[in-house]
Structure formats: structure tokens, C-alpha cells
Design a protein around this motif. Structure first.
Motif, PDB file in Angstrom:
ATOM      1  N   GLN A  54       0.888  -1.289   0.111  1.00  0.00           N
ATOM      2  CA  GLN A  54       0.105   0.018   0.022  1.00  0.00           C
ATOM      3  C   GLN A  54       0.895   1.205   0.054  1.00  0.00           C
ATOM      4  N   LYS A  55       0.551   2.251  -0.836  1.00  0.00           N
ATOM      5  CA  LYS A  55       1.039   3.474  -0.784  1.00  0.00           C
ATOM      6  C   LYS A  55       0.791   4.368   0.506  1.00  0.00           C
ATOM      7  N   ARG A 165      -2.005  11.212  -0.602  1.00  0.00           N
ATOM      8  CA  ARG A 165      -0.919  10.797  -0.527  1.00  0.00           C
ATOM      9  C   ARG A 165       0.360  11.624  -0.506  1.00  0.00           C
ATOM     10  N   ASP A 166      -0.073  12.933  -0.900  1.00  0.00           N
ATOM     11  CA  ASP A 166       0.940  14.208  -0.834  1.00  0.00           C
ATOM     12  C   ASP A 166       0.488  14.853   0.501  1.00  0.00           C
ATOM     13  N   PRO A 167       1.346  14.882   1.366  1.00  0.00           N
ATOM     14  CA  PRO A 167       1.178  15.492   2.567  1.00  0.00           C
ATOM     15  C   PRO A 167       0.978  16.793   2.602  1.00  0.00           C
ATOM     16  N   PRO A 420       3.120   9.084   7.975  1.00  0.00           N
ATOM     17  CA  PRO A 420       1.741   8.383   7.211  1.00  0.00           C
ATOM     18  C   PRO A 420       0.734   7.913   8.200  1.00  0.00           C
ATOM     19  N   SER A 421      -0.424   8.213   7.980  1.00  0.00           N
ATOM     20  CA  SER A 421      -1.470   7.564   8.796  1.00  0.00           C
ATOM     21  C   SER A 421      -1.992   6.341   8.468  1.00  0.00           C
ATOM     22  N   SER A 422      -1.926   5.974   7.410  1.00  0.00           N
ATOM     23  CA  SER A 422      -1.946   4.636   7.021  1.00  0.00           C
ATOM     24  C   SER A 422      -1.171   4.345   5.657  1.00  0.00           C
ATOM     25  N   PRO A 423      -0.531   2.812   5.885  1.00  0.00           N
ATOM     26  CA  PRO A 423      -1.297   1.751   6.487  1.00  0.00           C
ATOM     27  C   PRO A 423      -0.406   1.862   7.907  1.00  0.00           C
ATOM     28  N   ASN A 424      -1.231   1.378   8.653  1.00  0.00           N
ATOM     29  CA  ASN A 424      -0.574   1.377  10.132  1.00  0.00           C
ATOM     30  C   ASN A 424      -0.127  -0.167  10.203  1.00  0.00           C
ATOM     31  N   LYS A 425       1.219  -0.249   9.906  1.00  0.00           N
ATOM     32  CA  LYS A 425       1.775  -1.573   9.912  1.00  0.00           C
ATOM     33  C   LYS A 425       1.488  -2.425  11.093  1.00  0.00           C
TER      34      LYS A 425
END
Length: 751
Positions: A54-55, A165-167, A420-425
Motif C-alpha cells: 500500500q502507498k 498521498r501528498d502531505p 503517514p496515517s495509513s497503512p498502520n503496519k
């Protein structure tokens, strides 16, 4: 009443039953642990794969403060307690997540050119058209799908979050949405003020034009009529005309004010009443309506729609709304009536003023016209001053828009997210593992529910009504007490140490007088003859337990001739016969093994003898019994192999000669064991089973179906065959919770 001991005993029994139930569930899971591990591992791997491909998605957050209108409130308004669930805040939340505001942000940030929303140029099927309605709606849907508006409970704060996807894009979208929301609120708030200001500006501009025209006309008239002064007779007419003109001016001012008031009130509704309306009745009705509406919303959260008290509150709320609506309309009608009255008075004064001017013209047309123009100019200037003052008042309020004074403030602007907020690995992996374990456990219980094979002695008792003589563990490295290691050493030319019965010095083992001599058999590396080669193994102990159970099963009527069969092929009845015979021989008894499976004999392979002649030879030819009875390397154990396969096995086994053979062997030997074919496929076992003292049924653990066991019991009961019991073969002890057996047995021998 029960005494204390009885109560404690009952509690103990209940606790023990619950413990057994939990242990049963645990044992089921252990039996299917491969399924649980496979499913858990598969789901975990899939979850991990999905997580790592996942991106990353970034979430930018901002916080807004939404207050009521920032006007100076009265003492009563300050004390008024407003609910956080008021319709005002719900409206603001809807506006904040509305499509109109989202479309504004899309336009301001040019999101129709952003690759994250429309894809990369090389992957587009057609060029982007921002004016396309379908394309635009899709952009708005995509924007709203990433947007989250969540009020902070018990506060006037609102959290706004946006995913991208772009902060930097995520932060820009949130901040631009907040700015657009404040602009929308300001535009809605000052829309009425702008309308009033526009109306006054148009009136002032027209009046200034008229005054300029009248002054030019007055100057032209003075030059044309050569007017210098007025006479005494003309003074009265002029004074009267001046008074009428003054009254007309006042009427025009009043009419203009009433018209402005009516224009400001004609769009008033019960949900929007300007603060400028200082009508105590309307304010009181408004407060009563808001209170009833708030209480009704609270009751709707707690009660069903048909609750009587809720219905009554709704009726009172509608009544208050209607009263507020009626009073508001009365206020609008009153303002319109006052405007019409002022307009009619203005028209009346205009008519009277016109008549007075006509009379003045009769006396001195030029003087009256001159004075009339002069007075009219003065009146228009007075009206102009009044309109300018009104415009100044509305202009001050309108200029507040330029200062961006709003009841909505940005408490915390969105910053560019770093992580990133997701994915939370970690969360995804834990959830995948938990989901896999849950699915594996569920699937294991499902397979266990669908599995109809015989597993335990309870299954044998439940479905066949027969006792269990014993359970034979599955042949494993540990179960055979290093038997597999013996097999490997055997190939390397080494021999393991084994226990053998003690022999006296110079003693020679003599064969029975009716036994043919054969060579010694090689030691096998499998479960066959385990009690002989590995007497201290767990498997050997299992067969000794079966031997004990068999001997004690009929103490009053000893069982000498025993037939061993199974319901279906491949359940281990041949190995059971050979190993059980070994344990009986080790107890000092003379044991004869008869391979009565004339269709697929195997005993000769176990004991390593040739199958050229045997039981079939004895039953069909006139040969001595000594030629078919063979000795084995195991003391006290003898074998009659099957011999050549006959065309009529069932007839041979059911013959009179076979009956005489059984009686003769039972007299010569302590125990005679018959290896019979499976009973559900052919009838040989049933034919011979009726001739022996008892029959032992062998089932394969986790393989023999319950239906096959029940059918086998039904056939035995039909022919009234005496069934001694059942041997459960090839049972995986760890899967069936038999840890205590393994630990106890090896611990005992170790000590």
C-alpha cells in the motif's frame, strides 16, 4: 436442606465438568492445530503483503471554533443556556461537509489538474475538461470521500481532517476548506446588509442628480424672469407653499425610512430574525421556540416517535413556531402598512402642494415658481442628508466584511504531516494475525464438526455400544522409543540393545511337536512386532494394556480363540494381531496366529515366512497340520500363514474341517488369534466370527467413520457374534490430549 459437605461436593463436580469441557475444546484445537496455523499464517502473510504494497496516506488536521453571532449580547442572552445539539451547529457541520464548499476548494486549488485526483497524464484516456459536469461531480465525490468532519464532544470545536498521498496537498486542502468556510459564513451574514447598502446608494445617486438638475433650472429661471424680490401679498402664499413643501419633505423622508424598513423585513422568517428587531414579543417567542425544539431533540434521542410526551412536545413546538411565524408575518405586514400609510401621506401632500403651487402661480407665477424650485431643492437636500446618514450607518456594518469579522475562527491550522496515517503496519499485522487465528480456530471447529471419524473411546461407546480394549498410539520416533533410530542403525550395520527373556545356561528352545522349522526373521524398522523388539516403548505398553483388557474382559468365560477384524481395509487389524500375539507370548502363554485373510494375507510378510502352503492347503488337501504350523523367532509364538489364495475363501472358512481345526488348536494352544478380512466388504469375518470365542474389532483413529462402526456393530448383532471390544489404532496421542500417558510412562521407566 443440604449440608456444607454436599454443597462443596456439588460445586466440585460442576467445576470438574466445566474443566473437562474446556479441555475438550483445547484438544479439538490441538487436533486441528495444522489448520489453525495454516490459516493464521496465510492470513498474516496476505495481510502483511497487502500492508507493505500500500502507498502511504497522510492525514492533515485542523481545528475550528464555531461561535454564535459575535454581536454584543443582552443580559438575558448571556444567561441563556444553549444546547450543543442546537440546529445552528448541525447546519454548520452540514455546510462544512457540503458539496458546494468542496467544489469551491476544488476550483481554488485547481485539483482538476492534480495527478492524485485525475491520474497521471500518460494514463488518462481523454483530456481533462473542468467544465464537464460528470467529471466535476466525480472530483467533488473524491474530495468528500477523503474529508472527515468530527465535532469535539461537549465543546464548540470541530476537527477537520483530509487524507492524501501528498502531505502538502492534504494540509493545503484542509486550510483552504477552512478559509472557504469562513468566506461562505461572511457572505451569508452580510448579504442583507449589502442589499440595503445597494438600495440606499441608488437612491442617493438619483437624488443628487435631481438636486443638480433643479439648481440648474433655478438659476436659469432667475436669469430668464429677472426675479429680484417678492411682495407682501406674495409672502402669505409662499409661506403656505413653504409649509406644504416642508411637510411633503418630511413625508418623503418618512416614506423612505418606512420603505427601507419594509425592504429589510420582507424576507424575514421564523428561522432568521435580525438582531435589529427590538420586538420583545418576537424575541420571547423565538426563545420559547428554540427551547421547545431543543427539548424535543433531546427526547427524540431517548424515546420512540410514538411516545406521548414526545408527541405533546412536538405539538407545543409546532404551536410555538406557528405563533412566531404569525407574529413575524404581523411584523412584516405592519411594516408594509406603515410604508403604505407614509406613501399615501406623501402622495396626498404632493397633491396639496401641487394645488398650492397652482394658486401661487395665479398670483405671481414667476415668484411662486421660483420659490417652489428653491424649496424643492432645499427639501431634496434635506432628504439627501437623511439618506447619507442612513448609508453611513449601513456602511459601517458592511465594512466589517472587509475586516473579515466572523464567528468562525481557525484554532489550529493544518500542518504538513510528517508520518503517514495509513497503512498502520503494526496494527494491520496484529489484526491480520488475530483475524487469521480467529478464522483458523473457526475453521478448525468447523472441520471438527464435519469430521465424522472415530477418535476416542467415548465415540466407540456412543456409536457402537462396545467397550474399548485399548488405544494404540501413532507410530512415531518418540512413540516407538527410538524405533526409527534403530532402523537407521540397522542399515548402518549396528544392532540396538533389546530386552530378551532370560535363558538358562545351555538351554535350547524346542519347537512344538506339530511345528515346522523355519529360519529366524529379520528385525523390522516399523510398528510390526514392536513389543518384541522394543519392549520398553510406549507402543509395546499399549499392546500389553490391550492384552490385559482382553484377558480380564471375560474372567468367568476365558477367551481362547479370538478373531480380529476391522470394518474397512487399512485400519491396522493385521499389525494388531501380530503385536497382540507377541504380548500374549511374552506372558508365558502358547500363542498361535492364524492368517485367515485368505484374499489378501500379510502375516507371512511380518514373520518373514514363505506363503507357498498354509491354511488353505490344510483345508483343501489331506496334509498334516505339522506342515502348516511354523515357529517364529519369538518364544511361544507360532504361525499358520494363509497359503495360496483359494477361489472360495468363505466356503473354506465356514467348512466343518475349519471348525475341527479351531477346536483342535484351542486344545493345543493357550490362545489362538485369527486375522480376518474387513467385515463390511466381504462376509469371511462374519462366517468365522461365529465359530470363535470372541471377536475384536479394530478401528483406525481419525479415519474410520462412525457410520462404518455402526454398520459393523449391526452386522455382528445380526449374526449374534460375540464381540469382546474395540481397539482404536493409530491414534495421535498429543492431538488427543494424552500427554499424561507419555510423561508418566517414560518417567516411570526412567526412575
Amino acid at each position: 436442606m443440604k449440608n456444607g459437605n454436599e454443597i462443596q461436593l456439588a460445586d466440585y463436580e460442576v467445576a470438574e465438568a466445566q474443566e473437562i469441557d474446556l479441555r475438550d475444546y483445547w484438544e479439538r484445537l490441538m487436533r486441528r492445530r495444522g489448520t489453525v496455523i495454516a490459516v493464521a499464517l496465510g492470513v498474516f502473510v496476505l495481510g502483511a503483503f497487502w500492508t507493505f504494497i500500500q502507498k502511504p496516506v497522510y492525514t492533515a488536521k485542523a481545528q475550528l471554533l464555531i461561535e454564535k453571532e459575535p454581536n454584543i449580547l443582552s443580559f438575558e442572552q448571556v444567561l441563556q443556556i444553549e444546547s450543543m445539539r442546537d440546529d445552528f451547529y448541525q447546519t454548520q457541520y452540514r455546510l462544512l461537509s457540503g458539496r458546494g464548499l468542496a467544489d469551491t476548494v476544488v476550483e481554488r486549488l485547481k485539483l482538476f489538474e492534480n495527478p492524485e485526483f485525475v491520474g497521471k497524464p500518460e494514463k488518462r484516456k481523454k483530456p481533462v475538461d473542468p467544465s464537464d459536469h460528470v467529471f466535476r461531480e466525480g472530483l467533488v465525490d473524491s474530495f468528500l470521500g477523503r474529508l472527515t468532519v468530527r465535532p469535539v464532544r461537549l465543546t464548540r470545536l470541530v476537527d477537520v481532517a483530509f487524507e492524501a498521498r501528498d502531505p502538502k496537498l492534504a494540509a493545503d486542502c484542509v486550510n483552504e476548506l477552512a478559509a472557504a468556510f469562513i468566506d461562505l459564513n461572511i457572505n451569508m451574514k452580510y448579504a442583507a446588509t449589502e442589499q440595503a447598502t445597494t438600495f440606499l446608494s441608488e437612491q442617493i445617486k438619483g437624488l443628487q442628480t435631481e438636486i443638480e438638475q433643479k439648481e440648474n433650472q433655478l438659476q436659469g429661471f432667475e436669469a430668464e424672469a429677472n426675479i429680484v424680490a417678492l411682495s407682501d401679498n406674495e409672502t402669505t402664499v409662499i409661506d403656505r407653499l413653504s409649509q406644504l413643501n416642508k411637510a411633503l419633505t418630511e413625508a418623503q423622508i418618512e416614506r423612505s425610512q418606512k420603505e427601507a424598513t419594509w425592504n429589510g423585513l420582507k424576507n424575514v422568517s421564523p428561522d432568521y430574525v435580525p438582531e435589529a428587531i427590538a420586538n420583545p414579543l418576537i424575541q420571547r417567542l423565538r426563545e420559547e421556540y428554540v427551547r421547545l425544539k431543543r427539548e424535543t431533540q433531546k427526547m427524540e434521542e431517548r424515546f420512540q416517535p410514538d411516545y406521548p410526551e414526545l408527541q405533546r412536545m412536538k405539538v407545543e413546538m409546532e404551536s410555538a413556531r406557528k405563533s412566531l411565524d404569525d407574529e413575524t408575518q404581523n411584523l412584516v405586514k405592519g411594516a408594509y402598512s406603515e410604508y403604505q400609510t407614509a406613501l399615501n401621506r406623501e402622495r396626498s401632500l404632493e397633491a396639496e402642494f401641487g394645488g398650492q403651487k397652482t394658486e401661487a402661480f395665479k398670483m405671481n407665477s414667476s415668484a411662486v415658481l421660483y420659490n417652489g424650485l428653491k424649496v424643492e431643492i432645499q427639501n431634496k437636500k434635506t432628504l439627501l442628508d437623511s439618506l447619507l446618514r442612513r448609508e453611513s450607518e449601513t456602511g459601517v456594518e458592511a465594512r466589517l466584511k472587509g475586516l473579515r469579522t466572523s464567528n468562525i475562527r481557525v484554532v489550529d491550522r493544518a500542518r504538513v504531516p510528517v508520518r503517514p496515517s495509513s497503512p498502520n503496519k503494526r496494527r494491520n499485522l496484529v489484526l491480520a494475525l488475530l483475524l487469521g487465528l480467529g478464522g483458523g480456530v473457526g475453521l478448525a471447529f468447523l472441520f471438527d464438526f464435519l469430521d465424522n471419524s472415530v477418535k476416542t473411546s467415548e465415540d466407540v461407546e456412543r456409536y457402537a455400544g462396545l467397550p474399548t480394549l485399548g488405544v494404540v498410539p501413532k507410530f512415531t520416533l518418540e512413540g516407538a522409543n527410538k524405533a526409527y533410530a534403530y532402523g537407521r542403525r540397522l542399515k548402518a550395520g549396528k544392532e540396538p540393545a533389546r530386552l530378551e527373556p532370560p535363558k538358562a545356561a545351555g538351554a535350547v528352545v524346542e519347537a512344538a511337536p506339530f511345528v515346522a522349522e523355519v529360519g529366524a526373521a529379520e528385525r523390522p524398522g516399523s510398528i510390526e512386532l514392536v513389543p518384541h523388539y522394543f519392549p520398553n516403548s510406549r507402543l509395546a505398553e499399549s499392546y500389553r494394556s490391550i492384552r490385559t483388557a482382553l484377558l480380564l474382559s471375560s474372567a468367568d468365560d476365558p477367551v481362547k480363540t479370538v478373531a480380529v477384524t476391522s470394518a474397512l481395509p487399512g485400519e491396522g487389524k493385521t499389525v494388531t494381531v501380530s503385536n497382540l500375539a507377541v504380548t500374549l507370548a511374552q506372558s508365558g502363554k502358547t500363542v498361535l496366529v492364524v492368517d485367515a485373510d485368505l484374499r489378501r494375507p500379510r502375516q507371512h510378510r511380518i514373520f518373514k515366512v514363505k506363503n507357498t502352503f498354509g491354511l488353505t492347503t490344510y483345508l483343501t488337501d489331506s496334509i498334516e497340520l505339522k506342515s502348516v504350523v511354523k515357529s517364529t523367532e519369538i518364544p511361544n509364538l507360532f504361525l499358520i500363514n494363509a497359503g495360496p489364495v483359494p477361489p472360495n475363501p468363505a466356503e473354506l472358512l465356514g467348512s466343518e474341517k475349519m471348525s475341527r481345526f479351531i477346536r483342535m488348536m484351542s486344545e493345543e494352544c493357550d490362545h489362538v488369534l485369527f486375522d480376518l478380512p474387513p467385515m463390511l466388504e466381504i462376509s469371511d469375518a462374519l462366517v468365522l466370527g461365529a465359530k470363535v470365542d470372541g471377536l475384536v474389532l479394530v478401528v483406525h483413529g481419525d479415519k474410520t467413520s462412525r457410520e462404518a462402526l455402526k454398520k459393523a456393530r449391526e452386522k455382528l448383532d445380526l449374526l449374534k457374534v460375540r464381540t469382546v471390544g474395540v481397539v482404536i489404532n493409530n491414534v495421535d496421542m498429543p492431538r488427543h490430549g494424552a500427554y499424561y500417558y507419555k510423561d508418566y510412562y517414560h518417567g516411570y521407566h526412567k526412575s
